[in-house]
Write a protein that holds these residues in place. Structure first.
Motif, PDB file in Angstrom:
ATOM      1  N   VAL A  10       1.501   5.022   5.410  1.00 21.58           N
ATOM      2  CA  VAL A  10       0.509   6.020   5.809  1.00 21.58           C
ATOM      3  C   VAL A  10       1.243   7.323   6.088  1.00 21.58           C
ATOM      4  CG1 VAL A  10      -1.297   6.629   7.460  1.00 21.58           C
ATOM      5  CG2 VAL A  10      -0.917   4.224   6.846  1.00 21.58           C
ATOM      6  N   ARG A  11       0.937   8.344   5.303  1.00 21.95           N
ATOM      7  CA  ARG A  11       1.583   9.634   5.489  1.00 21.95           C
ATOM      8  C   ARG A  11       0.969  10.356   6.689  1.00 21.95           C
ATOM      9  NH1 ARG A  11       0.840  11.467  -0.701  1.00 21.95           N
ATOM     10  NH2 ARG A  11      -1.245  10.732  -0.130  1.00 21.95           N
ATOM     11  N   SER A  12       1.692  11.323   7.230  1.00 24.95           N
ATOM     12  CA  SER A  12       1.219  12.049   8.417  1.00 24.95           C
ATOM     13  C   SER A  12       0.242  13.151   8.027  1.00 24.95           C
ATOM     14  CB  SER A  12       2.415  12.634   9.183  1.00 24.95           C
ATOM     15  OG  SER A  12       3.201  13.435   8.320  1.00 24.95           O
ATOM     16  N   LEU A  13      -0.794  12.755   7.302  1.00 23.12           N
ATOM     17  CA  LEU A  13      -1.874  13.652   6.905  1.00 23.12           C
ATOM     18  C   LEU A  13      -3.145  13.179   7.596  1.00 23.12           C
ATOM     19  CD1 LEU A  13      -1.113  13.784   3.060  1.00 23.12           C
ATOM     20  CD2 LEU A  13      -0.460  15.481   4.779  1.00 23.12           C
ATOM     21  N   GLU A  14      -3.896  14.096   8.157  1.00 18.01           N
ATOM     22  CA  GLU A  14      -5.056  13.739   8.952  1.00 18.01           C
ATOM     23  C   GLU A  14      -6.035  12.795   8.238  1.00 18.01           C
ATOM     24  OE1 GLU A  14      -7.213  13.584  12.478  1.00 18.01           O
ATOM     25  OE2 GLU A  14      -5.219  14.365  12.061  1.00 18.01           O
ATOM     26  N   PRO A  15      -6.401  13.073   6.979  1.00 16.24           N
ATOM     27  CA  PRO A  15      -7.334  12.159   6.303  1.00 16.24           C
ATOM     28  C   PRO A  15      -6.792  10.731   6.178  1.00 16.24           C
ATOM     29  CG  PRO A  15      -7.204  14.240   5.126  1.00 16.24           C
ATOM     30  CD  PRO A  15      -6.105  14.247   6.141  1.00 16.24           C
ATOM     31  N   GLU A  16      -5.485  10.600   5.928  1.00 18.73           N
ATOM     32  CA  GLU A  16      -4.897   9.270   5.804  1.00 18.73           C
ATOM     33  C   GLU A  16      -4.857   8.552   7.143  1.00 18.73           C
ATOM     34  OE1 GLU A  16      -1.373   8.537   3.643  1.00 18.73           O
ATOM     35  OE2 GLU A  16      -1.880   9.917   2.025  1.00 18.73           O
ATOM     36  N   ILE A  17      -4.559   9.287   8.201  1.00 17.25           N
ATOM     37  CA  ILE A  17      -4.503   8.686   9.532  1.00 17.25           C
ATOM     38  C   ILE A  17      -5.888   8.201   9.939  1.00 17.25           C
ATOM     39  CG2 ILE A  17      -4.105   9.179  11.980  1.00 17.25           C
ATOM     40  CD1 ILE A  17      -1.876  11.099  11.078  1.00 17.25           C
ATOM     41  N   VAL A  18      -6.916   9.001   9.655  1.00 17.84           N
ATOM     42  CA  VAL A  18      -8.286   8.610   9.987  1.00 17.84           C
ATOM     43  C   VAL A  18      -8.680   7.350   9.225  1.00 17.84           C
ATOM     44  CG1 VAL A  18     -10.707   9.284   9.769  1.00 17.84           C
ATOM     45  CG2 VAL A  18      -9.025  10.938  10.597  1.00 17.84           C
ATOM     46  N   ARG A  19      -8.277   7.277   7.966  1.00 12.22           N
ATOM     47  CA  ARG A  19      -8.684   6.150   7.130  1.00 12.22           C
ATOM     48  C   ARG A  19      -7.836   4.892   7.363  1.00 12.22           C
ATOM     49  NH1 ARG A  19      -9.155   6.051   0.489  1.00 12.22           N
ATOM     50  NH2 ARG A  19      -9.853   3.908   0.314  1.00 12.22           N
ATOM     51  N   ASN A  20      -6.517   5.083   7.543  1.00 11.74           N
ATOM     52  CA  ASN A  20      -5.610   3.933   7.542  1.00 11.74           C
ATOM     53  C   ASN A  20      -4.882   3.665   8.845  1.00 11.74           C
ATOM     54  OD1 ASN A  20      -6.012   3.380   4.700  1.00 11.74           O
ATOM     55  ND2 ASN A  20      -4.787   5.185   4.278  1.00 11.74           N
ATOM     56  N   GLY A  21      -5.082   4.482   9.871  1.00  8.61           N
ATOM     57  CA  GLY A  21      -4.364   4.280  11.126  1.00  8.61           C
ATOM     58  C   GLY A  21      -3.199   5.237  11.254  1.00  8.61           C
ATOM     59  N   ARG A  22      -2.453   5.105  12.328  1.00  8.23           N
ATOM     60  CA  ARG A  22      -1.387   6.056  12.614  1.00  8.23           C
ATOM     61  C   ARG A  22      -0.348   6.102  11.489  1.00  8.23           C
ATOM     62  NH1 ARG A  22       3.244   3.350  12.726  1.00  8.23           N
ATOM     63  NH2 ARG A  22       3.622   1.724  14.257  1.00  8.23           N
ATOM     64  N   ALA A  23       0.328   7.232  11.404  1.00  6.66           N
ATOM     65  CA  ALA A  23       1.323   7.423  10.352  1.00  6.66           C
ATOM     66  C   ALA A  23       2.456   6.413  10.502  1.00  6.66           C
ATOM     67  CB  ALA A  23       1.875   8.844  10.418  1.00  6.66           C
ATOM     68  N   SER A  24       3.019   6.015   9.381  1.00  8.36           N
ATOM     69  CA  SER A  24       4.104   5.042   9.391  1.00  8.36           C
ATOM     70  C   SER A  24       5.321   5.615  10.106  1.00  8.36           C
ATOM     71  CB  SER A  24       4.477   4.670   7.960  1.00  8.36           C
ATOM     72  OG  SER A  24       3.391   4.031   7.313  1.00  8.36           O
ATOM     73  N   LYS A  25       6.064   4.714  10.757  1.00  6.50           N
ATOM     74  CA  LYS A  25       7.278   5.103  11.465  1.00  6.50           C
ATOM     75  C   LYS A  25       8.478   4.370  10.874  1.00  6.50           C
ATOM     76  CE  LYS A  25       4.934   5.740  15.932  1.00  6.50           C
ATOM     77  NZ  LYS A  25       4.927   5.303  17.344  1.00  6.50           N
ATOM     78  N   GLU A  26       9.664   4.903  11.164  1.00  6.62           N
ATOM     79  CA  GLU A  26      10.891   4.308  10.633  1.00  6.62           C
ATOM     80  C   GLU A  26      11.043   2.855  11.042  1.00  6.62           C
ATOM     81  OE1 GLU A  26      15.684   5.282  10.507  1.00  6.62           O
ATOM     82  OE2 GLU A  26      14.389   6.284  11.954  1.00  6.62           O
ATOM     83  N   GLY A  27      10.669   2.547  12.273  1.00 11.84           N
ATOM     84  CA  GLY A  27      10.844   1.193  12.780  1.00 11.84           C
ATOM     85  C   GLY A  27       9.871   0.170  12.228  1.00 11.84           C
ATOM     86  N   ASP A  28       8.848   0.624  11.505  1.00  9.63           N
ATOM     87  CA  ASP A  28       7.841  -0.312  10.977  1.00  9.63           C
ATOM     88  C   ASP A  28       8.409  -1.225   9.895  1.00  9.63           C
ATOM     89  OD1 ASP A  28       6.041   0.910  12.642  1.00  9.63           O
ATOM     90  OD2 ASP A  28       5.081   2.100  11.078  1.00  9.63           O
ATOM     91  N   ASP A  29       9.423  -0.772   9.202  1.00  6.49           N
ATOM     92  CA  ASP A  29       9.893  -1.486   8.011  1.00  6.49           C
ATOM     93  C   ASP A  29      11.347  -1.951   8.114  1.00  6.49           C
ATOM     94  OD1 ASP A  29       7.429  -1.023   6.492  1.00  6.49           O
ATOM     95  OD2 ASP A  29       8.050   1.064   6.501  1.00  6.49           O
ATOM     96  N   ILE A  30      11.819  -2.210   9.328  1.00  5.65           N
ATOM     97  CA  ILE A  30      13.230  -2.558   9.479  1.00  5.65           C
ATOM     98  C   ILE A  30      13.579  -3.915   8.873  1.00  5.65           C
ATOM     99  CG2 ILE A  30      13.576  -1.139  11.529  1.00  5.65           C
ATOM    100  CD1 ILE A  30      13.326  -3.670  13.211  1.00  5.65           C
ATOM    101  N   TYR A  31      12.568  -4.749   8.616  1.00  3.14           N
ATOM    102  CA  TYR A  31      12.835  -6.057   8.027  1.00  3.14           C
ATOM    103  C   TYR A  31      12.373  -6.139   6.573  1.00  3.14           C
ATOM    104  CZ  TYR A  31      13.499  -7.262  12.940  1.00  3.14           C
ATOM    105  OH  TYR A  31      13.935  -7.288  14.240  1.00  3.14           O
ATOM    106  N   GLU A  32      12.108  -4.988   5.959  1.00  4.96           N
ATOM    107  CA  GLU A  32      11.626  -4.939   4.587  1.00  4.96           C
ATOM    108  C   GLU A  32      12.788  -4.748   3.619  1.00  4.96           C
ATOM    109  OE1 GLU A  32       8.248  -4.951   3.305  1.00  4.96           O
ATOM    110  OE2 GLU A  32       7.957  -5.873   5.256  1.00  4.96           O
ATOM    111  N   PHE A  33      13.012  -5.715   2.757  1.00  6.78           N
ATOM    112  CA  PHE A  33      14.078  -5.636   1.751  1.00  6.78           C
ATOM    113  C   PHE A  33      13.559  -6.161   0.419  1.00  6.78           C
ATOM    114  CE2 PHE A  33      16.195  -6.205   5.850  1.00  6.78           C
ATOM    115  CZ  PHE A  33      17.074  -5.141   5.859  1.00  6.78           C
ATOM    116  N   PRO A  34      13.232  -5.310  -0.540  1.00  8.93           N
ATOM    117  CA  PRO A  34      13.200  -3.856  -0.445  1.00  8.93           C
ATOM    118  C   PRO A  34      11.896  -3.409   0.200  1.00  8.93           C
ATOM    119  CG  PRO A  34      12.479  -4.514  -2.609  1.00  8.93           C
ATOM    120  CD  PRO A  34      12.852  -5.779  -1.888  1.00  8.93           C
ATOM    121  N   ASN A  35      11.821  -2.140   0.613  1.00 10.24           N
ATOM    122  CA  ASN A  35      10.557  -1.643   1.147  1.00 10.24           C
ATOM    123  C   ASN A  35       9.560  -1.493   0.005  1.00 10.24           C
ATOM    124  OD1 ASN A  35      10.232   1.245   0.133  1.00 10.24           O
ATOM    125  ND2 ASN A  35      12.275   1.379   1.019  1.00 10.24           N
TER     126      ASN A  35
END
Length: 204
Positions: free
Chosen positions: A72-97
């Motif tokens: 989720v990018r830090s764009l208002e329409p995306e946040i409204v539709r999909n929730g808060r913007a993604s953060k670095e810590g959200d994907d620390i266990y993703e290999f590959p992301n």
């Protein structure tokens, strides 16, 4: 004999290639090697279960990541539709992301908060049954193909080496958790994991 102009161009090409490759290394590889404990401490990410790891493999093998993003990018329409913007810590266990870039279908970052397992099953069997305008292909055969689970422990050991905190006990029982499940069931388990670990972290 090569002309001076050709030799000069060749040298420039080689230097440019090395420079681009070096930048790619710095941007994509190095950050994964220098993750700090601080990031882990503030992250709500949880490791996938054995069945969810198997489902993620199905997700990748069927090309779902080509049409769907998980960021989720830090764009208002995306946040409204999909929730808060993604953060670095959200994907620390993703290999590959699986952030992706092509949004033929909707972003799936917080999918588990939107639909039930039954909805997911119907959607995979026949997308038009629940979304009449959908252009997604149907995947009924995924519910006919059974997983053996023979390779899941090896995959989890690799993830363990990359920093995913699996215990030896979890790895030891992984095969039994996956064996006998269909690819469709594993995929649904993975889809239902998306966004579950950040459900209580919806600040903007």
């Amino acid at each position: 004999m090569l002309s001076k102009d050709f030799t000069h161009s060749l040298v420039i090409l080689i230097i440019s290639t090395v420079a681009v490759a070096s930048c790619s290394l710095l941007v994509w590889v190095v950050p994964n090697l220098v993750r700090t404990d601080d990031i882990r401490a503030i992250s709500h990410a949880k490791p996938l279960t054995a069945l969810e790891v198997a489902g993620r493999d199905v997700y990748i093998s069927e090309g779902c990541h080509v049409c769907h993003t998980q960021m989720v990018r830090s764009l208002e329409p995306e946040i409204v539709r999909n929730g808060r913007a993604s953060k670095e810590g959200d994907d620390i266990y993703e290999f590959p992301n699986l952030w992706g870039s092509k949004r033929t279908g909707p972003d799936l970052t917080n999918l588990s908060r939107k639909y039930s397992e039954q909805w997911q099953r119907l959607h995979l069997m026949d997308p038009r049954q629940v979304v009449p305008t959908s252009i997604m292909p149907a995947y009924p055969w995924l519910f006919e193909q059974t997983l053996s689970g023979d390779d899941i422990a090896d995959k989890m050991r690799v993830l363990q080496r990359l920093g995913v905190p699996y215990t030896d006990t979890e790895i030891g029982r992984a095969r039994l958790e996956v064996k006998g499940a269909t690819k469709g069931e594993a995929l649904i388990h993975y889809l239902q994991s998306l966004g579950k670990d950040t459900a209580g972290d919806q600040e903007r």
